[in-house]
Design a protein around this motif. Structure first.
Motif, short mmCIF file in Angstrom:
data_model
loop_
_atom_site.label_atom_id
_atom_site.label_comp_id
_atom_site.label_asym_id
_atom_site.label_seq_id
_atom_site.Cartn_x
_atom_site.Cartn_y
_atom_site.Cartn_z
N THR A 61 0.85 -1.19 0.00
CA THR A 61 0.00 0.00 0.00
C THR A 61 0.89 1.24 0.00
O THR A 61 2.06 1.19 0.38
CB THR A 61 -0.91 0.03 1.23
N ARG A 62 0.33 2.33 -0.43
CA ARG A 62 1.08 3.57 -0.49
C ARG A 62 0.41 4.62 0.38
O ARG A 62 -0.80 4.61 0.56
CB ARG A 62 1.17 4.08 -1.94
N THR A 63 1.21 5.53 0.89
CA THR A 63 0.67 6.62 1.69
C THR A 63 -0.07 7.60 0.80
O THR A 63 0.33 7.86 -0.34
CB THR A 63 1.81 7.34 2.43
N GLU A 64 -1.16 8.16 1.31
CA GLU A 64 -1.94 9.14 0.57
C GLU A 64 -1.03 10.31 0.19
O GLU A 64 -0.31 10.84 1.04
CB GLU A 64 -3.11 9.60 1.44
N PRO A 65 -1.02 10.72 -1.09
CA PRO A 65 -0.07 11.74 -1.55
C PRO A 65 -0.12 13.05 -0.76
O PRO A 65 0.92 13.67 -0.53
CB PRO A 65 -0.46 11.97 -3.01
N TYR A 66 -1.31 13.45 -0.34
CA TYR A 66 -1.43 14.68 0.44
C TYR A 66 -0.61 14.61 1.71
O TYR A 66 0.11 15.55 2.08
CB TYR A 66 -2.91 14.91 0.78
N ARG A 67 -0.62 13.46 2.38
CA ARG A 67 0.12 13.32 3.63
C ARG A 67 1.63 13.29 3.37
O ARG A 67 2.40 13.86 4.15
CB ARG A 67 -0.34 12.05 4.36
N VAL A 68 2.04 12.64 2.29
CA VAL A 68 3.47 12.63 1.95
C VAL A 68 3.94 14.04 1.65
O VAL A 68 4.95 14.51 2.18
CB VAL A 68 3.74 11.71 0.74
N TRP A 69 3.22 14.72 0.78
CA TRP A 69 3.59 16.10 0.39
C TRP A 69 3.63 17.02 1.60
O TRP A 69 4.60 17.76 1.79
CB TRP A 69 2.58 16.60 -0.64
N LEU A 70 2.60 16.98 2.44
CA LEU A 70 2.55 17.86 3.60
C LEU A 70 3.72 17.59 4.55
O LEU A 70 4.38 18.51 5.03
CB LEU A 70 1.22 17.66 4.33
N SER A 71 4.00 16.32 4.80
CA SER A 71 5.10 15.99 5.71
C SER A 71 6.44 16.43 5.13
O SER A 71 7.30 16.93 5.86
CB SER A 71 5.11 14.48 6.00
N GLU A 72 6.64 16.25 3.84
CA GLU A 72 7.92 16.62 3.24
C GLU A 72 8.15 18.13 3.30
O GLU A 72 9.26 18.60 3.56
CB GLU A 72 7.99 16.13 1.79
N VAL A 73 7.11 18.90 3.08
CA VAL A 73 7.25 20.36 3.17
C VAL A 73 7.58 20.76 4.60
O VAL A 73 8.46 21.59 4.85
CB VAL A 73 5.98 21.07 2.67
N MET A 74 6.91 20.16 5.57
CA MET A 74 7.16 20.49 6.97
C MET A 74 8.58 20.09 7.39
O MET A 74 9.22 20.78 8.19
CB MET A 74 6.14 19.80 7.86
N LEU A 75 9.06 18.97 6.89
CA LEU A 75 10.33 18.42 7.36
C LEU A 75 11.56 19.04 6.68
O LEU A 75 12.68 18.73 7.07
CB LEU A 75 10.36 16.91 7.13
N GLN A 76 11.35 19.92 5.73
CA GLN A 76 12.49 20.47 5.01
C GLN A 76 13.42 21.27 5.91
O GLN A 76 14.62 21.33 5.66
CB GLN A 76 12.02 21.34 3.85
N GLN A 77 12.89 21.89 6.94
CA GLN A 77 13.73 22.74 7.79
C GLN A 77 13.58 22.42 9.27
O GLN A 77 13.90 23.26 10.12
CB GLN A 77 13.39 24.22 7.55
N THR A 78 13.07 21.23 9.60
CA THR A 78 12.91 20.91 11.01
C THR A 78 13.01 19.40 11.19
O THR A 78 13.22 18.66 10.25
CB THR A 78 11.57 21.46 11.55
N THR A 79 12.84 18.95 12.43
CA THR A 79 13.00 17.54 12.75
C THR A 79 11.65 16.83 12.84
O THR A 79 10.61 17.48 12.98
CB THR A 79 13.72 17.39 14.10
N VAL A 80 11.69 15.51 12.82
CA VAL A 80 10.46 14.72 12.93
C VAL A 80 9.73 15.03 14.25
O VAL A 80 8.51 15.27 14.23
CB VAL A 80 10.76 13.22 12.79
N PRO A 81 10.39 15.04 15.42
CA PRO A 81 9.66 15.33 16.65
C PRO A 81 8.99 16.70 16.65
O PRO A 81 7.88 16.86 17.17
CB PRO A 81 10.73 15.24 17.75
N HIS A 82 9.67 17.69 16.04
CA HIS A 82 9.08 19.04 16.02
C HIS A 82 7.93 19.12 15.03
O HIS A 82 6.92 19.79 15.30
CB HIS A 82 10.16 20.07 15.66
#
Length: 345
Positions: A32-53
């Protein structure tokens, strides 16, 4: 030289056993694959911060705006306020632009190719590759800081960053195949984040030590070699905290372009290197309340905080201190906290 085929098989086997459980990804090898919206949103958020943040922000965004069409319909001010604390506010504006393009031009469905994703506003080469690979299992070369570090150590790359980036991307490309490309991208990310760390890599836990030239040389932490950064300049400014008789604080919307663009902010002088020519926004009995320090990517900042009791009105938005604190980016929230409780101003 490292054996590409052996590295792929060993790392994917390691990932199957040790993959991080993250809200925006499907389990490895699940079909199965992750819903693209969730992948895109997480990648944008993670570009300048950490997973816990980033994780609580991801939860908040997906709760408030469960689909890309929901996000596209959200008012700019609400999204910018929800983004406060993630930094790089231009990314929040790009987030909205991309969501609205997907909603209006693609019927709320993300393009499923790297080229199609790259054509969306605010989507760069890395994000397009990551979404194509992770959400659509396309063979894309996903290279972030973790992947650069793994490649630099595997191949003992002597060229310093940032000049080494084309070479590191070329080295990473030789591992890309049509077999589990999404899992491969995430396996490299996980290895870099949890084992092949920037400092104190835990090589004893790494599945690739037999293939790693950096490990063979005895100093894997030496890689990637980095060019010494120029000293970060320091700027000064003055920020004004105005409280009315009802205990509300005066905020203003910052211009769309520029640092913290589109965000709510406290009235402030320019931020300059050296002396600051600060003119108070209105005549009042201004009091000094100390200063706050903040570090942006390209400069550090000292803001002197001045407070005053004033009448409401004017070209300001008046909010309770609690609402203002929630709406403000971190640098201004610090200044508001420094000013103290309304009763003390």
């Amino acid at each position: 030289m490292p054996d590409v085929s052996l590295i792929r098989s060993e790392l994917l086997a390691w990932y199957d056993a040790h993959a991080r459980s993250l809200q925006w990804r499907a389990p490895p090898g699940a079909g199965t694959r992750t819903e693209p919206y969730r992948v895109w949103l997480s990648e944008v958020m993670l570009q300048q911060t950490t997973v816990p943040h980033a994780t609580p922000y991801f939860h908040d965004f997906t709760r408030r705006w469960p689909t890309v069409s929901d996000l596209a319909a959200a008012p700019d001010a609400e999204v910018m306020a929800a983004w406060a604390g993630l930094g790089y506010y231009a990314r929040a504006r790009n987030l909205l632009a991309c969501a609205r393009a997907v909603a209006s031009d693609h019927g709320g469905v993300f393009p499923d190719t790297e080229a199609g994703l790259l054509a969306l506003p605010g989507v760069g080469a890395y994000t397009a590759a990551a979404v194509a690979s992770i959400a659509f299992d396309r063979a894309a070369n996903v290279v972030d800081g973790n992947v650069e570090r793994v490649m630099a150590r595997l191949f003992a790359v002597e060229t310093p960053l940032p000049a080494a980036r084309p070479e590191l991307k070329r080295l990473a490309a030789q591992f890309i195949t049509d077999d589990r490309p999404g899992d491969w991208a995430q396996a490299l990310m996980d290895l870099g984040a949890t084992v092949c760390r920037p400092k104190s890599p835990t090589c004893g836990l790494c599945p690739l030590t037999d293939q790693c030239l950096g490990f063979a040389g005895g100093t894997p932490e030496r890689f990637p070699i980095k060019t010494k950064k120029a000293e970060r300049p320091h700027r000064l400014g003055v920020v004004y905290v105005m409280i009315d008789a009802e205990g509300r604080v005066a905020l203003e919307r910052r211009p769309d372009k520029g640092l913290l663009g589109g965000m709510m902010g406290l009235p402030t002088s320019d931020w300059a290197v050296g002396a600051v020519d600060a003119a108070a926004p209105i005549a009042a009995d201004w009091r000094e309340a100390g200063a706050v320090e903040h570090v942006f990517t390209h400069f550090s900042l000292t803001l002197s905080v001045r407070t005053a009791r004033v009448e409401g009105g004017g070209d300001y938005e008046w909010m309770t201190v609690e609402a203002a604190r929630a709406a403000l980016p971190t640098v201004f929230a610090k200044a508001l906290d420094r000013a103290g409780e309304p009763a003390l101003i």
